[in-house]
Design an enzyme around this catalytic site. Structure first.
Site, PDB file in Angstrom:
ATOM      1  N   LYS A 201       0.846  -1.213   0.000  1.00  0.00           N
ATOM      2  CA  LYS A 201       0.000   0.000   0.000  1.00  0.00           C
ATOM      3  C   LYS A 201       0.878   1.259   0.000  1.00  0.00           C
ATOM      4  CE  LYS A 201      -3.345   2.816   0.475  1.00  0.00           C
ATOM      5  NZ  LYS A 201      -4.354   3.008  -0.562  1.00  0.00           N
ATOM      6  N   CYS A 255      -3.891  10.687   1.060  1.00  0.00           N
ATOM      7  CA  CYS A 255      -3.223   9.410   0.762  1.00  0.00           C
ATOM      8  C   CYS A 255      -1.823   9.641   0.224  1.00  0.00           C
ATOM      9  CB  CYS A 255      -4.055   8.627  -0.247  1.00  0.00           C
ATOM     10  SG  CYS A 255      -5.778   8.512   0.256  1.00  0.00           S
TER      11      CYS A 255
HETATM   12  N1  SAJ Z   1      -1.739  14.727  -9.178  1.00  0.00           N
HETATM   13  C1  SAJ Z   1      -0.855  15.484  -9.947  1.00  0.00           C
HETATM   14  N2  SAJ Z   1      -0.475  15.015 -11.169  1.00  0.00           N
HETATM   15  C2  SAJ Z   1      -0.944  13.835 -11.662  1.00  0.00           C
HETATM   16  C3  SAJ Z   1      -1.830  13.052 -10.872  1.00  0.00           C
HETATM   17  C4  SAJ Z   1      -2.206  13.536  -9.625  1.00  0.00           C
HETATM   18  O1  SAJ Z   1      -0.412  16.564  -9.540  1.00  0.00           O
HETATM   19  O2  SAJ Z   1      -0.566  13.488 -12.794  1.00  0.00           O
HETATM   20  C5  SAJ Z   1      -2.134  15.220  -7.850  1.00  0.00           C
HETATM   21  C6  SAJ Z   1      -3.643  15.461  -7.694  1.00  0.00           C
HETATM   22  O3  SAJ Z   1      -3.991  16.731  -8.185  1.00  0.00           O
HETATM   23  C7  SAJ Z   1      -3.813  15.345  -6.190  1.00  0.00           C
HETATM   24  C8  SAJ Z   1      -2.782  14.282  -5.807  1.00  0.00           C
HETATM   25  O4  SAJ Z   1      -1.879  14.201  -6.896  1.00  0.00           O
HETATM   26  O5  SAJ Z   1      -3.491  16.554  -5.538  1.00  0.00           O
HETATM   27  C9  SAJ Z   1      -3.337  12.919  -5.520  1.00  0.00           C
HETATM   28  O6  SAJ Z   1      -4.349  12.583  -6.477  1.00  0.00           O
HETATM   29  P1  SAJ Z   1      -4.469  11.129  -7.135  1.00  0.00           P
HETATM   30  O7  SAJ Z   1      -5.587  11.143  -8.104  1.00  0.00           O
HETATM   31  O8  SAJ Z   1      -3.143  10.722  -7.656  1.00  0.00           O
HETATM   32  O9  SAJ Z   1      -4.738  10.155  -5.934  1.00  0.00           O
HETATM   33  P2  SAJ Z   1      -5.793  10.065  -4.693  1.00  0.00           P
HETATM   34  O10 SAJ Z   1      -5.098  10.638  -3.491  1.00  0.00           O
HETATM   35  O11 SAJ Z   1      -7.144  10.566  -5.011  1.00  0.00           O
HETATM   36  O12 SAJ Z   1      -5.926   8.458  -4.563  1.00  0.00           O
HETATM   37  C10 SAJ Z   1      -4.753   7.668  -4.390  1.00  0.00           C
HETATM   38  C11 SAJ Z   1      -4.798   6.491  -5.388  1.00  0.00           C
HETATM   39  N3  SAJ Z   1      -3.501   5.825  -5.402  1.00  0.00           N
HETATM   40  C12 SAJ Z   1      -2.804   5.632  -6.562  1.00  0.00           C
HETATM   41  O13 SAJ Z   1      -3.199   6.020  -7.639  1.00  0.00           O
HETATM   42  C13 SAJ Z   1      -1.509   4.884  -6.437  1.00  0.00           C
HETATM   43  C14 SAJ Z   1      -5.914   5.522  -4.986  1.00  0.00           C
HETATM   44  O14 SAJ Z   1      -5.899   4.364  -5.808  1.00  0.00           O
HETATM   45  C15 SAJ Z   1      -5.756   5.103  -3.521  1.00  0.00           C
HETATM   46  O15 SAJ Z   1      -6.819   4.246  -3.111  1.00  0.00           O
HETATM   47  C16 SAJ Z   1      -5.816   6.359  -2.675  1.00  0.00           C
HETATM   48  O16 SAJ Z   1      -4.715   7.207  -3.044  1.00  0.00           O
HETATM   49  C17 SAJ Z   1      -5.712   5.944  -1.203  1.00  0.00           C
HETATM   50  O17 SAJ Z   1      -6.736   5.951  -0.516  1.00  0.00           O
HETATM   51  O18 SAJ Z   1      -4.608   5.560  -0.765  1.00  0.00           O
END
Ligand code: SAJ
Length: 402
Positions: A201, A255
């Site tokens: 995780k 997360c």
């Molecule tokens: N972000 C960027 N650039 C990107 C992708 C995301 O700047 O290319 C930023 C987003 O704007 C945000 C942050 O990253 O601020 C996190 O967003 P996210 O969509 O990457 O992830 P979360 O936090 O919504 O969900 C993550 C997911 N983990 C992964 O993709 C490895 C999800 O599958 C998990 O279940 C979740 O964390 C969790 O609960 O741990």
């Protein structure tokens, strides 16, 4: 089969609902009376598309009941928060408290699962606590760790269809937990041990954090080099083995911006890249705020009056209403504090009102502003035409070519 879910938050509540919908008799436990009361009325206290109809169904047919206290069950799931302390040390006190709450109810043959994101060794630690208090249960109950992977906004689909990793303290525990999740998970259930599942995780979210940090670092380099970072990444991604993520105004949520610290706290010497990625992603929000502050100063010098500034977006990522640990919120706050004479219009189309920020409609703010800072790539913002008469600070690729 009776199951008890400790914690009715963003993960516990949807999982409890989906399990109930698949025939499990569920008690959902939360320490917050408002959450318990709303859940029993069939009202969601979180925002998740489609989930409220499922909730009403399982409340109406009696498969789910919310309560302040656990009930004797066959399986217990710890789905409580694991925040970090001021020093970025993981705080497992909620997992321990939930474990201690169900401890007196455990009986031979029961399943005990931790779903909360946890530092490596937490499942073993809870096992020691359980056997310490209830030595007669040693090797008579099943204990496992099974992290969730769902993306807010798509939880129903992902809870059912995502693969999951399940690690027991022994093989029997892994098998018992797999048998439980098989009732509603259609994705593959991968067997491992508890420590590997815990680390898995943390690895998934750290991997994403590191990849976003790479994109954010590129954005800083490109700003100095006079290169459009969005075009650069799109072109580099045409390589068959390159897949760079998108830069933004930082990394937020509960997360990705949190879990890597669970590794750096326990392995400070070894986790160099993971720690640096956290620094870069935190720094990116600070850098965006400084860019806006500089643009304000330059505008004042040039026009001899303070500008109107539009802060576009407060959420932690596009098209959601979740403002938890949002870099955009940090940036808006920092700029408002440092430029307290400026006329700042704050925009968040996914939220009706906010107790700190007075919100302005996005088209009105865009129209009035001299400086527009795009902090979150909400779909509404992509409909706004590019205007040469404004200073546009596009931190999240609103105007990137697709
Ligand atoms: N972000 C960027 N650039 C990107 C992708 C995301 O700047 O290319 C930023 C987003 O704007 C945000 C942050 O990253 O601020 C996190 O967003 P996210 O969509 O990457 O992830 P979360 O936090 O919504 O969900 C993550 C997911 N983990 C992964 O993709 C490895 C999800 O599958 C998990 O279940 C979740 O964390 C969790 O609960 O741990």
């Amino acid at each position: 089969m009776k199951a008890c879910f400790m914690g009715l938050g963003y993960i516990g509540l949807p999982t409890a609902i989906i399990a109930a919908k698949h025939g499990v008799q569920v008690t959902g436990v939360d320490i917050n009376p408002r959450v318990v009361e709303m859940t029993n009325r069939g009202k969601l206290h979180i925002i998740e598309p489609g989930l409220e109809a499922y909730l009403r169904e399982v409340i109406d047919n009696g498969k789910l009941k919310a309560s302040l206290k656990p009930e004797v069950s066959d399986a217990y799931f710890m789905v409580v928060p694991t925040p970090f302390t001021g020093n970025h040390e993981p705080d497992v006190s909620y997992v321990e408290a939930a474990t201690r709450t169900v401890l007196p109810l455990l009986k031979t043959g029961d399943l005990f699962v931790i779903e909360s994101t946890s530092p490596v060794g937490t499942t073993e630690m809870m096992t020691r606590i359980i056997y310490g208090e209830r030595p007669e249960l040693e090797n008579r109950i099943y204990i496992a760790y099974c992290p969730e992977r769902v993306l807010p906004g798509n939880v129903i689909h992902e809870l059912i269809h995502n693969d999951r990793v399940i690690g027991g303290i022994n093989l029997e525990s892994t098998d018992k937990a797999i048998a439980f999740y098989s009732q509603f998970v259609r994705g593959k259930l991968h067997k491992t041990n508890a420590r590997t599942a815990e680390m898995c995780k943390l690895t998934e979210n750290s991997s994403r954090d590191v990849q976003i940090a790479f994109a954010n670092e590129l954005s800083l380099i490109c700003d100095k080099a006079g290169v459009n970072v969005w075009e650069l990444i799109a072109l580099a991604n045409k390589h068959p083995r390159v897949n760079i993520l998108q830069p933004g105004s930082g990394v937020g949520g509960h997360c990705i911006a949190v879990d890597p610290y669970f590794i750096t706290a326990d392995f400070p010497l070894e986790s160099q890249i993971i720690a640096k990625a956290r620094e870069i992603n935190n720094y990116k929000a600070f850098w965006c705020a400084e860019k806006i502050e500089n643009a304000i100063l330059q505008f004042e010098l040039k026009h001899n009056r303070p500008p109107v500034i539009a802060m576009m977006g407060l959420a932690f990522k596009p098209d959601i209403d979740d403002l938890r640990e949002a870099p955009a919120k940090y940036i808006a706050t920092k700029v408002m504090q440092s430029c307290n004479n400026a006329d700042i219009l704050v925009v968040e189309p996914n939220v009706a009102e906010h107790k700190v920020f007075k919100l302005t409609n996005y088209t009105e703010a865009y129209e009035k502003a001299d400086i527009v800072a795009f902090l979150v790539a909400h779909k509404e913002f992509k409909t706004l035409p590019y205007r040469n008469d404004k200073v546009i600070l596009d931190f999240c690729g609103i105007y990137k070519k697709s």
